[in-house]
Design a protein around this motif. Structure first.
Motif, PDB file in Angstrom:
ATOM      1  N   LYS A  43       0.744  -0.971   0.145  1.00  0.00           N
ATOM      2  CA  LYS A  43       0.088  -0.125  -0.008  1.00  0.00           C
ATOM      3  C   LYS A  43       0.831   1.386  -0.067  1.00  0.00           C
ATOM      4  N   GLU A  96     -12.421   0.669  -7.232  1.00  0.00           N
ATOM      5  CA  GLU A  96     -11.316   0.894  -6.300  1.00  0.00           C
ATOM      6  C   GLU A  96      -9.893   0.611  -7.262  1.00  0.00           C
ATOM      7  N   THR A 177      -7.921   3.036  -4.894  1.00  0.00           N
ATOM      8  CA  THR A 177      -7.082   2.598  -3.929  1.00  0.00           C
ATOM      9  C   THR A 177      -5.513   2.609  -4.712  1.00  0.00           C
ATOM     10  N   ASP A 208      -3.443   8.975  -1.321  1.00  0.00           N
ATOM     11  CA  ASP A 208      -2.901   7.883  -0.665  1.00  0.00           C
ATOM     12  C   ASP A 208      -3.092   6.636  -1.692  1.00  0.00           C
ATOM     13  N   LEU A 209      -2.393   6.679  -2.995  1.00  0.00           N
ATOM     14  CA  LEU A 209      -2.518   5.942  -4.198  1.00  0.00           C
ATOM     15  C   LEU A 209      -1.596   4.950  -4.074  1.00  0.00           C
TER      16      LEU A 209
END
Ligand SMILES: Nc1ncnc2c1ncn2[C@@H]1O[C@H](COP(=O)(O)OP(=O)(O)O)[C@@H](O)[C@H]1O
Ligand SMILES: [Mg+2]
Length: 262
Positions: A43, A96, A177, A208-209
């Motif tokens: 992430k 997403e 995301t 926040d990619l």
């Protein structure tokens, strides 16, 4: 709550082979577009994917997003095995998982205004209430450095850089995301490339990619990627942090590729 150590994306042994015939007299040949490729992306990370033309980069992108069906292997997003999802479940998941193409022009309908193009995914995925779409489109345009007056424009009234900003606005409209950027600046004038790269970098922080960044441009790779994976003839031959790939690769092929990209 996700385990912070757990990868956002896990790609396990994916393959895609094509059987092709040049003409009716020649035998069938198998093109191993992607051959047993595995990697993970954490992430917030930007993983670069490099390799010469035809090495399988776009096929990997299409397999990860299930735009084409894998022969073997699986893709896990958070805790979900995407390969096991139905079409309907995948449609919901798509908000997403987004993609930005090299030629945003190709994805834009020439008869649609920018506002119409950006409203579509907002309604489809119920991102905002119908009466809030105009405000949301303004917010998106502002995020990608376009203005209110661009709302009523048609694609032919915009430059390549502006169209790519519209493509980026559409990708972030569903509040994803993860975004795959497939050569996002390759079709742009050099003078514009830096602006679009900075935009993508700023958006990554702001929203926040997590990125999978396909590129044959070293400047892009250096500027954006934390780690880089190298493809050669459908196989992933090396994956390491960006500095190691650029300055001290373990594969001779990677060294040659990086030199050719300079
Ligand atoms: N639908 C298809 N049918 C047959 N061959 C394909 C198809 N899609 C891709 N390929 C072949 O697979 C290989 C990898 O293509 P691609 O993933 O587009 O490479 P890259 O994005 O690295 O340039 C190439 O040899 C390409 O010609
Ligand atoms: Mg490609």
């Amino acid at each position: 709550m996700n385990n912070p150590k757990q990868p956002l994306i896990t790609v396990q042994n994916i393959s895609k082979h094509y059987v092709v015939t040049q003409n009716i007299f020649s035998p069938k040949t198998i093109i191993k577009a992607v051959d047993d490729v595995s990697f993970t992306i954490s992430k917030g990370e930007s993983l670069g994917l490099i390799g010469e033309s035809g090495s399988g980069k776009t096929t990997v992108a299409s397999l990860v997003l299930k735009l084409i069906k894998a022969d073997t292997g699986k893709v896990v997003y958070k805790d979900t095995d995407l390969t096991s999802l139905t079409e309907d479940e995948m449609r919901t998941m798509r908000k997403e998982l987004q993609i930005i193409f090299q030629h945003s022009q190709g994805t834009l309908d020439p008869k649609m205004t920018v506002a119409e193009f950006l409203t579509e995914p907002l309604l489809l995925h119920k991102i905002v209430k119908p009466y809030e779409t105009s405000k949301e489109v303004s917010r998106l345009l502002n995020l990608v450095g376009l203005s209110e007056s661009d709302k009523s424009k048609f694609p032919y009234q915009m430059s390549g850089g502006q169209l790519q900003r519209v493509g980026i606005a559409r990708a972030i409209s569903t509040r994803p995301t993860f975004i795959i950027c497939d050569e996002p600046v390759s079709a742009l004038d050099v003078s514009i490339q830096g602006q679009i790269l900075n935009l993508l970098k700023d958006l990554q922080k702001e929203l926040d990619l997590t990125y999978l960044f396909i590129s044959h441009n070293l400047k892009v790779v250096k500027h954006i990627c934390d780690r880089v994976a190298v493809m050669y003839k459908g196989k992933l031959i090396e994956i390491n942090n960006t500095r190691a790939i650029l300055e001290d690769p373990s594969e001779e092929y990677t060294k040659k590729l990086v030199e050719s990209m300079l």
